[in-house]
Design an enzyme around this catalytic site. Structure first.
Site, PDB file in Angstrom:
ATOM      1  N   MET A 256      53.392  23.045 -72.247  1.00 26.69           N
ATOM      2  CA  MET A 256      53.100  21.716 -72.757  1.00 26.69           C
ATOM      3  C   MET A 256      54.383  21.001 -73.180  1.00 26.69           C
ATOM      4  O   MET A 256      54.557  19.800 -72.936  1.00 26.69           O
ATOM      5  CB  MET A 256      52.130  21.795 -73.946  1.00 26.69           C
ATOM      6  N   GLY A 257      55.308  21.746 -73.809  1.00 31.05           N
ATOM      7  CA  GLY A 257      56.591  21.152 -74.181  1.00 31.05           C
ATOM      8  C   GLY A 257      57.404  20.757 -72.964  1.00 31.05           C
ATOM      9  O   GLY A 257      57.939  19.651 -72.886  1.00 31.05           O
TER      10      GLY A 257
ATOM     11  N   TRP B 135      56.295  20.083 -70.049  1.00 30.50           N
ATOM     12  CA  TRP B 135      55.644  18.973 -69.355  1.00 30.50           C
ATOM     13  C   TRP B 135      56.152  17.636 -69.885  1.00 30.50           C
ATOM     14  O   TRP B 135      56.337  16.679 -69.122  1.00 30.50           O
ATOM     15  CB  TRP B 135      54.125  19.057 -69.530  1.00 30.50           C
ATOM     16  N   HIS B 136      56.416  17.545 -71.170  1.00 30.98           N
ATOM     17  CA  HIS B 136      56.935  16.295 -71.724  1.00 30.98           C
ATOM     18  C   HIS B 136      58.361  16.018 -71.239  1.00 30.98           C
ATOM     19  O   HIS B 136      58.767  14.859 -71.140  1.00 30.98           O
ATOM     20  CB  HIS B 136      56.928  16.336 -73.257  1.00 30.98           C
ATOM     21  N   GLY B 137      59.119  17.067 -70.952  1.00 32.55           N
ATOM     22  CA  GLY B 137      60.484  16.884 -70.467  1.00 32.55           C
ATOM     23  C   GLY B 137      61.330  18.104 -70.764  1.00 32.55           C
ATOM     24  O   GLY B 137      60.922  19.003 -71.511  1.00 32.55           O
TER      25      GLY B 137
END
Length: 388
Positions: free
Chosen positions: A317-318, A320-322
């Protein structure tokens, strides 16, 4: 034109959806008109971005061929191998769009909403593997689900089977009248959240923090709480817009927020914050990892497997943000919180150390709130901002 980013967008959508509302209030179906409205809306959203249009078209063709191909041929080949190949190929455009900016100034793969479209497409492949989707969806129905314009840029992430039920229903005019009422209420709530409360926090409070020296603890403390509230009201406002417009189109898109700052623990928080995303990662990453590890029996301790699942979930998830440090830290931070809470929960079930009463519930909510806000502070990148 950015979805819900200007009053012009709302004016255009109001005109565009007028026939939908008129038909709905007469108890008539409006599926085919909504397909046309979605196409027109996408043209408006991507009108000034030719590269984005091309990327969206190629991406959609890629995903549709992938979905249809997998559903048709999964029984004729090695099921597991074909499934993993299909999932990787579905996620590939998103992964490339995240990596390309670090190697090139032009991200020719990325476009507005690629993440949320990828989540929906990959979900169809996974649910086909599970036997929940048994046949190839009609082409226009599949395209309508993938490109549904109210939620294209930032969700909520819908599930195909739920969406399919909505578009096949003929909504009675009395029921649709209630849906329009609820949809308009959602849109006005979005204006309150995003353009009044969120704007006020950002413009009158966060902007003025520049007058406090960046090196001072006071600056970071105020920023942490202000940014947390701003992020909630801005994103919850956007979600309210998307859900409200969906209601007008006869689609009950899922909720995305449920009073997240009232959470009593970090697990409860992720059952309240960005629900469609957290549930997607829970169902298609965490649960599948736990099932796979349990089946392989490489690790027999279920608690260890569960904790490894949380680490994998929040790291992904982290990322995925960048790939920036604040996003990686944000993922690690929440993975650590979930592992610690998981351990505490098991300990408390055995020893009854933390009693359950009104006082401890309030105390738990306050403690959780501060931990959540610190996570948003990490997410914001302000920790790495050297200031002026």
């Amino acid at each position: 034109m950015t979805p819900y980013g200007s009053f012009s967008f709302f004016f255009i959508i109001a005109i565009l959806l007028t026939p939908t509302i008129v038909l709905g209030l007469q108890g008539k179906r409006f599926y085919h008109y909504n397909l046309l409205a979605t196409l027109i809306s996408l043209c408006i959203i991507f009108a000034s971005n030719l590269q984005g249009v091309l990327a969206l078209v190629l991406f959609t063709i890629w995903q549709v061929l992938l979905i249809i191909g997998y559903i048709k041929y999964r029984s004729k080949a090695n099921g597991s191998t074909l499934f993993y190949v299909a999932v990787v190929l579905s996620i590939l455009p998103l992964a490339l769009s995240k990596l390309l900016p670090y190697f090139s100034q032009v991200n020719w793969i990325g476009f507005l909403g690629i993440s949320y479209l990828t989540f929906k497409d990959t979900q169809i492949i996974m649910e086909t593997r599970d036997g929940l989707i048994k046949k190839v969806p009609p082409l226009f129905q599949l395209l309508y689900f993938i490109l549904f314009f109210p939620t294209i840029s930032s969700g909520p992430i819908d599930r195909y089977r739920r969406f399919e039920k909505d578009i096949h229903r003929t909504i009675p005019k009395e029921e649709y009248r209630i849906l329009v009422y609820e949809g308009i209420n959602k849109i006005f709530l979005g204006f309150l959240y995003k353009y009044i409360i969120g704007y006020a926090i950002n413009h009158f409070f966060i902007a003025n923090l520049r007058f406090i020296a960046h090196s001072q603890f006071q600056h970071h403390l105020f920023y942490m709480y202000a940014y947390s509230f701003y992020l909630f009201f801005d994103f919850a406002g956007y979600s309210a817009f998307a859900i409200g417009v969906s209601y007008l189109m006869g689609i009950k898109s899922p909720e995305n927020f449920n009073k997240p700052f009232m959470s009593r623990n970090i697990k409860d928080f992720w059952n309240r914050w960005h629900l469609s995303l957290s549930f997607w990662f829970r169902d298609y990453v965490y649960m599948r990892f736990v099932f796979w590890m349990t089946k392989k029996k490489w690790i027999k301790n279920r608690n260890v497997i569960s904790n490894l699942g949380y680490v994998l979930l929040f790291l992904l998830m982290g990322l995925w943000h960048g790939l920036e440090m604040q996003y990686i830290l944000y993922g690690i931070y929440h993975a650590l919180l979930m592992v610690l809470y998981n351990s505490f929960e098991r300990f408390n079930k055995k020893h009854r150390w933390w009693p359950h009463n009104k006082f401890t519930q309030v105390l738990a909510t306050v403690i959780t709130f501060h931990f959540v806000c610190f996570g948003f502070y990490l997410f914001s990148g302000e920790l790495f901002n050297k200031g002026v």
